[in-house]
Write an enzyme that holds these catalytic residues in place. Structure first.
Site, PDB file in Angstrom:
ATOM      1  N   LEU A   1       5.921   6.363   2.537  1.00 34.66           N
ATOM      2  CA  LEU A   1       5.211   5.680   3.605  1.00 34.66           C
ATOM      3  C   LEU A   1       3.727   5.922   3.369  1.00 34.66           C
ATOM      4  O   LEU A   1       3.325   7.044   3.031  1.00 34.66           O
ATOM      5  CB  LEU A   1       5.608   6.221   4.984  1.00 34.66           C
ATOM      6  CG  LEU A   1       6.834   5.619   5.679  1.00 34.66           C
ATOM      7  CD1 LEU A   1       7.138   6.406   6.954  1.00 34.66           C
ATOM      8  CD2 LEU A   1       6.610   4.154   6.016  1.00 34.66           C
ATOM      9  N   ASP A   2       2.902   4.895   3.557  1.00 38.77           N
ATOM     10  CA  ASP A   2       1.471   5.057   3.347  1.00 38.77           C
ATOM     11  C   ASP A   2       0.907   6.139   4.270  1.00 38.77           C
ATOM     12  O   ASP A   2       1.443   6.390   5.360  1.00 38.77           O
ATOM     13  CB  ASP A   2       0.742   3.736   3.613  1.00 38.77           C
ATOM     14  CG  ASP A   2       1.132   2.661   2.621  1.00 38.77           C
ATOM     15  OD1 ASP A   2       1.526   3.024   1.499  1.00 38.77           O
ATOM     16  OD2 ASP A   2       1.058   1.475   2.976  1.00 38.77           O
ATOM     17  N   LYS A   3      -0.189   6.725   3.849  1.00 40.71           N
ATOM     18  CA  LYS A   3      -0.828   7.783   4.635  1.00 40.71           C
ATOM     19  C   LYS A   3      -1.170   7.324   6.055  1.00 40.71           C
ATOM     20  O   LYS A   3      -0.951   8.074   7.015  1.00 40.71           O
ATOM     21  CB  LYS A   3      -2.081   8.275   3.901  1.00 40.71           C
ATOM     22  CG  LYS A   3      -2.731   9.490   4.529  1.00 40.71           C
ATOM     23  CD  LYS A   3      -3.882   9.975   3.660  1.00 40.71           C
ATOM     24  CE  LYS A   3      -4.524  11.223   4.271  1.00 40.71           C
ATOM     25  NZ  LYS A   3      -5.642  11.723   3.422  1.00 40.71           N
TER      26      LYS A   3
END
Length: 348
Positions: free
Chosen positions: A105-107
């Site tokens: 999952l993106d930051k």
């Protein structure tokens, strides 16, 4: 233990995923009985496998020693096993055994992500052709329109391909829910950006049969026996790698062929112009002549039609030669003589 491929042996031990195991082998950090192996080498019963000098133990055949957890990743945590990265997911969880995330999952995104010590299950869940659902709730900066929902669900051209059809539903004025079976890099954000929207919040709420409900951001829990039974049943027929001839290559989009709404420009239906007959090309190879109206042809548009059964042979024409139409006019004019110029005449 029967013989196993080296990367599978390492991943099943819980040390890392198969992909990371391949990287370790390529970096010459793995040894079998003190020797550096090649990719594809098989581990025999009794072999000693080490990574960076640390012995790798074979996993239990019944998988009772595997770890499977669900984690509600908060915003700001990075899905990497690199411990030198500040805010990495391994330090955030603080599990006593070695685990690694399944996917990412993106930051700036939050929500459900699996972590495990079982490298054997990773590719089964991640491979796009296995079509396992992942559900997201997305907030955007503009009101969600019917056209936006229709375009998102039909597929959007990003990263040189067109996303697979998916389920998209309106939740509120600025929020929609989307269910994907793909995992392209920053897929939802790129899809929204293509349609003129910006994602302001993104949360993954479900992976297959496992929901994030009951977990506060930063909390994790072991998957239940019932969840694992459903999960294993769902991936039972999944391939770890792409089956030969099963997955078609993604459709490429030529640069500049996308219209504003994401549709490829329709072709005109006209046949392609033969090579060397375009504007500014093949001037010396064009047959010269007049069309039925008595005008010189210009490019392809003014060229007279010829019967298909009478091919004409291209004739070389020097573009600098005087034309017959202007014969006599192309000769340079004689200079007038006058004044004190002396003119000599030859006697006949």
């Amino acid at each position: 233990m029967t013989e196993k491929r080296l990367n599978k042996f390492i991943s099943e031990s819980g040390f890392c995923s198969r992909r990371e195991a391949d990287k370790l082998i390529e970096q010459n950090r793995v040894t079998i009985n003190g020797q550096r192996p090649e990719l594809g080498t098989k581990v025999q019963p009794g072999d000693s496998v080490e990574v960076d000098g640390k012995r790798i133990r074979a996993s239990a055949a019944d998988k009772t020693d595997r770890i499977y957890i669900a984690y509600n990743k908060p915003i700001g945590i990075t899905c990497t096993t690199e411990r030198d990265v500040e805010g990495n997911i391994i330090d955030a969880i603080g599990h006593k055994k070695r685990i690694f995330p399944i996917g990412r999952l993106d930051k700036p995104s939050e929500g459900l992500i699996f972590l495990t010590s079982d490298g054997d299950i990773v590719n089964k869940i991640l491979r796009a052709e296995n079509a396992h659902d992942k559900e997201y709730v997305v907030t955007v900066d503009k009101p969600v329109s019917e056209r936006f929902i229709e375009r998102m669900s039909r597929g959007v051209p990003i990263l040189g391909t067109v996303t697979k059809p998916c389920t998209v539903k309106v939740v509120s004025k600025f929020v929609f829910k989307i269910i994907l079976t793909q995992g392209l890099n920053r897929q939802i954000r790129r899809m929204c950006e293509f349609l003129g929207y910006e994602v302001t919040a993104l949360k993954r709420t479900r992976i297959m049969n496992v929901s994030v409900d009951g977990l506060r951001p930063g909390q994790w829990r072991d998957l239940t026996a019932a969840e694992m039974a459903e999960l294993n049943a769902a991936v039972a027929g999944s391939s770890k790698t792409a089956a030969e001839g099963h997955v078609r290559p993604a459709k490429r989009i030529k640069p500049g062929s996308e219209q504003r709404d994401g549709q490829a420009k329709p072709r005109s239906g006209n046949p392609r112009r033969p090579g060397g007959m375009g504007e500014g090309r093949g001037v010396l190879d064009r047959p010269q002549g007049k069309n039925p109206q008595g005008q010189k042809p210009q490019g392809n548009s003014g060229k007279a039609k010829r019967p298909a059964d009478k091919p004409t042979k291209a004739v070389y024409v020097n573009p600098n030669a005087p034309s017959s139409k202007n014969k006599g006019q192309d000769k340079p004019a004689k200079k007038k003589t006058g004044g004190n110029t002396l003119t000599l005449k030859r006697k006949g």
